[in-house]
Design a protein around this motif. Sequence first.
Motif, PDB file in Angstrom:
ATOM      1  N   PHE A 133       0.734  -1.305  -0.043  1.00 36.76           N
ATOM      2  CA  PHE A 133      -0.036  -0.318   0.033  1.00 36.76           C
ATOM      3  C   PHE A 133       0.933   1.308   0.053  1.00 36.76           C
ATOM      4  N   THR A 134       1.681   1.186   0.530  1.00 42.67           N
ATOM      5  CA  THR A 134       2.558   2.567   1.075  1.00 42.67           C
ATOM      6  C   THR A 134       3.824   2.820   0.034  1.00 42.67           C
ATOM      7  N   VAL A 135       4.462   1.792  -0.627  1.00 41.07           N
ATOM      8  CA  VAL A 135       5.567   1.837  -1.381  1.00 41.07           C
ATOM      9  C   VAL A 135       4.898   2.387  -2.636  1.00 41.07           C
ATOM     10  N   THR A 136       5.504   3.762  -3.047  1.00 39.69           N
ATOM     11  CA  THR A 136       5.084   4.499  -4.300  1.00 39.69           C
ATOM     12  C   THR A 136       5.999   5.077  -5.107  1.00 39.69           C
ATOM     13  N   ASP A 137       7.104   4.562  -4.985  1.00 36.08           N
ATOM     14  CA  ASP A 137       8.534   5.086  -5.681  1.00 36.08           C
ATOM     15  C   ASP A 137       8.008   4.920  -7.280  1.00 36.08           C
ATOM     16  N   PRO A 138       8.489   6.065  -8.134  1.00 35.63           N
ATOM     17  CA  PRO A 138       7.989   6.136  -9.600  1.00 35.63           C
ATOM     18  C   PRO A 138       8.587   5.173 -10.411  1.00 35.63           C
ATOM     19  N   THR A 139       9.486   4.202 -10.027  1.00 41.41           N
ATOM     20  CA  THR A 139      10.164   2.932 -10.738  1.00 41.41           C
ATOM     21  C   THR A 139      10.063   1.908  -9.897  1.00 41.41           C
ATOM     22  N   VAL A 140      10.130   0.901 -10.630  1.00 45.47           N
ATOM     23  CA  VAL A 140       9.911  -0.465 -10.162  1.00 45.47           C
ATOM     24  C   VAL A 140      11.142  -0.702  -9.554  1.00 45.47           C
ATOM     25  N   ARG A 141      12.381  -0.361  -9.948  1.00 46.47           N
ATOM     26  CA  ARG A 141      13.502  -0.542  -8.939  1.00 46.47           C
ATOM     27  C   ARG A 141      13.503   0.149  -7.871  1.00 46.47           C
ATOM     28  N   GLY A 142      12.994   1.395  -7.864  1.00 48.65           N
ATOM     29  CA  GLY A 142      12.985   2.092  -6.561  1.00 48.65           C
ATOM     30  C   GLY A 142      11.921   1.406  -5.664  1.00 48.65           C
ATOM     31  N   GLN A 143      10.663   1.009  -6.134  1.00 47.70           N
ATOM     32  CA  GLN A 143       9.879   0.290  -5.330  1.00 47.70           C
ATOM     33  C   GLN A 143      10.576  -0.858  -4.611  1.00 47.70           C
ATOM     34  N   ALA A 144      11.111  -1.734  -5.581  1.00 49.10           N
ATOM     35  CA  ALA A 144      11.910  -2.991  -4.727  1.00 49.10           C
ATOM     36  C   ALA A 144      12.927  -2.608  -3.718  1.00 49.10           C
ATOM     37  N   LEU A 145      13.708  -1.536  -3.890  1.00 50.29           N
ATOM     38  CA  LEU A 145      14.559  -1.137  -2.919  1.00 50.29           C
ATOM     39  C   LEU A 145      13.904  -0.651  -1.540  1.00 50.29           C
ATOM     40  N   THR A 146      12.875   0.293  -1.569  1.00 50.35           N
ATOM     41  CA  THR A 146      12.056   0.448  -0.541  1.00 50.35           C
ATOM     42  C   THR A 146      11.536  -0.584  -0.009  1.00 50.35           C
ATOM     43  N   THR A 147      10.964  -1.438  -0.586  1.00 46.35           N
ATOM     44  CA  THR A 147      10.420  -2.743  -0.050  1.00 46.35           C
ATOM     45  C   THR A 147      11.503  -3.430   0.761  1.00 46.35           C
ATOM     46  N   ALA A 148      12.672  -3.455   0.263  1.00 49.96           N
ATOM     47  CA  ALA A 148      13.667  -4.304   0.971  1.00 49.96           C
ATOM     48  C   ALA A 148      14.043  -3.572   2.331  1.00 49.96           C
ATOM     49  N   LEU A 149      13.800  -2.149   2.103  1.00 48.78           N
ATOM     50  CA  LEU A 149      14.308  -1.332   3.406  1.00 48.78           C
ATOM     51  C   LEU A 149      13.352  -1.527   4.392  1.00 48.78           C
ATOM     52  N   LEU A 150      12.184  -1.576   4.221  1.00 48.22           N
ATOM     53  CA  LEU A 150      10.879  -1.837   5.199  1.00 48.22           C
ATOM     54  C   LEU A 150      11.417  -2.532   6.406  1.00 48.22           C
ATOM     55  N   PRO A 151      11.693  -3.888   6.622  1.00 50.66           N
ATOM     56  CA  PRO A 151      12.134  -4.431   7.643  1.00 50.66           C
ATOM     57  C   PRO A 151      13.463  -3.962   8.154  1.00 50.66           C
ATOM     58  N   VAL A 152      14.249  -3.185   7.767  1.00 47.39           N
ATOM     59  CA  VAL A 152      15.503  -2.730   8.310  1.00 47.39           C
ATOM     60  C   VAL A 152      15.068  -1.576   9.171  1.00 47.39           C
ATOM     61  N   VAL A 153      13.859  -0.792   8.734  1.00 42.98           N
ATOM     62  CA  VAL A 153      13.449   0.217   9.457  1.00 42.98           C
ATOM     63  C   VAL A 153      12.616  -0.206  10.436  1.00 42.98           C
ATOM     64  N   GLY A 154      11.551  -1.030  10.243  1.00 42.00           N
ATOM     65  CA  GLY A 154      10.622  -1.587  11.103  1.00 42.00           C
ATOM     66  C   GLY A 154      10.935  -2.401  12.122  1.00 42.00           C
ATOM     67  N   LEU A 155      11.786  -3.390  12.222  1.00 45.19           N
ATOM     68  CA  LEU A 155      12.182  -4.388  13.136  1.00 45.19           C
ATOM     69  C   LEU A 155      12.627  -3.614  14.310  1.00 45.19           C
ATOM     70  N   PRO A 156      13.758  -2.644  14.174  1.00 41.05           N
ATOM     71  CA  PRO A 156      14.298  -1.952  15.287  1.00 41.05           C
ATOM     72  C   PRO A 156      13.177  -1.163  16.261  1.00 41.05           C
ATOM     73  N   VAL A 157      12.224  -0.780  15.596  1.00 39.70           N
ATOM     74  CA  VAL A 157      11.070  -0.135  15.997  1.00 39.70           C
ATOM     75  C   VAL A 157      10.244  -0.940  16.848  1.00 39.70           C
ATOM     76  N   LEU A 158      10.041  -2.068  16.171  1.00 40.30           N
ATOM     77  CA  LEU A 158       9.082  -3.378  16.820  1.00 40.30           C
ATOM     78  C   LEU A 158       9.838  -3.690  17.996  1.00 40.30           C
ATOM     79  N   THR A 159      11.017  -3.761  18.052  1.00 37.39           N
ATOM     80  CA  THR A 159      11.922  -4.410  19.165  1.00 37.39           C
ATOM     81  C   THR A 159      11.684  -3.396  20.411  1.00 37.39           C
ATOM     82  N   ALA A 160      11.809  -1.969  20.219  1.00 39.48           N
ATOM     83  CA  ALA A 160      11.805  -1.146  21.121  1.00 39.48           C
ATOM     84  C   ALA A 160      10.382  -0.940  21.647  1.00 39.48           C
ATOM     85  N   ALA A 161       9.512  -1.019  21.061  1.00 44.00           N
ATOM     86  CA  ALA A 161       7.898  -0.754  21.353  1.00 44.00           C
ATOM     87  C   ALA A 161       7.774  -2.035  22.358  1.00 44.00           C
ATOM     88  N   VAL A 162       8.195  -3.294  22.043  1.00 48.72           N
ATOM     89  CA  VAL A 162       7.809  -4.413  22.827  1.00 48.72           C
ATOM     90  C   VAL A 162       8.852  -4.255  24.307  1.00 48.72           C
TER      91      VAL A 162
END
Length: 496
Positions: A55-84
């Motif tokens: 839903f949220t990945v809206t880069d103008p190119t497919v390559r950009g979308q793929a990179l953003t998708t790959a970065l999601l866990p990199v950002v999300g998992l540390p936040v999840l850990t801290a929240a828990v």
Amino acid sequence: MLKRVFTAPDPGRVRLRFATRAVLGIGLAVAVCGLAGHSLAGVVTGGLAALLALFTVTDPTVRGQALTTALLPVVGLPVLTAAVWLHDRPAVRDLAVLAVVGLGVYARRWGPRGHSLGVFAFMTCFAAQFLRATADQLPELYASVLLSVLAAAVVRFGLWCYETRLPPAVVPAAPGGTGLARVTTRQAVQATAGAGFALVVGQLVSGERWYWAVGATWWVFVNTASRGETLVRSFRRVLGTVLGIGLGLLVAIPAQGDGVATALVVLVSVFGIFYTAAVSYTWMMLWVTLLAAALYGLLGVLDAGLLALRAVETGVGALGAGLAVALVLPVTTHDVTGARIQQALRCVHACTAQAAARLAGTEGADPAPKVAELEQLLAGVRLSVAPLVHPLNPVLGRKRRARAVLALLDDCAREIRGLALVAADPEASRDDRLAAACRRVERAVEALTGGGGDIAVHVPPAATEPALAHLHGLERALAELAAPLRAPSGSPSAGT
């Protein structure tokens, strides 16, 4: 409102494909998590991760979308850990939540990728509160996020990759300026202040479900840039939530305990979220609320009282957002709308130039990408002008001018689409009249965007050639735009 949702244009069935692919991607993610033996909390976390990845990945190119998708866990998992880990430290947890809100909004200065990563970070924090996750569940939740993002990527970039290059997503705010002059910085301060209000009052309402209020404030700020846009979005969020609660009482509560019925409600809700997001925030919120009700049904805690509490907490969050944009570093609709209208008009000229070059036989000339970009820019204009055309807006003069501007910009878009179709015809050709009409369009756009000069109203003879007919219609629409855009009281967004 209902008619608008189901009759809104869907060129190329993009919304239908977007929603169908989402159901497939999220369904695959849930199935993978289930086959991996994950608990209900893990499956829900995985489904949410897949939903956000699609839903949220809206880069103008497919390559950009793929990179953003790959970065999601990199950002999300540390936040999840801290929240828990901060569950048992409420004061520190609350400060961490506000930090995630502020940084998540501030990240929008880096465009679609920053926006996507900010949303994913906040929602992993939200999921930890929603599921009351514990430290011993973290390995499973990590696996769920990774597997689900991978499943979503397989569907998006492998099984059903219909994007080649997308127009730029509607950017909520221009990144210009420095410090507090930068809109994204001001929004980050506003969102943090609004979330702080929502957090305090939300906890007074419910010590367990306060995160609903903070979540409401967060999502009200997504894809808005001005005070007026945020206030309208707050109203629509509350309305959509109330309507969704009504539907939840009729559908989700009776389905509670029935796995098949609940799964069907979840799938329909996911489809509804993705299908209606581009045309109606109210309807999208209806489906989000129904999805939340179904998930609480799976967790075995759904009842009418819980749905009523969600309505109250949503109201608190919307109020927090409204107070923040009204009192903390306000950004007026005037500035945002004016910039977006100028962008749209320049794109009209670019579309015309590409179409004319295509008709002249210029190799590589193609108006289609610019036409798609124009649609995105007009969506941004509609978002900005929404407060002015809202039924509750009492300033009738501005409402009339705003409606006139929208109608004439829609006329421009219609003529541009027609011109692009003609240009795509290999049998189409051009003559000197077409070149002259293109020059007049260019001068009209320069007069409207430069803030000076008169627009000569050319009255051509009836054109039999389709390309000329579209260009003449475009000329008339641009000439008529001068009056509402140059009204004495300012642009159609003045003072909001």
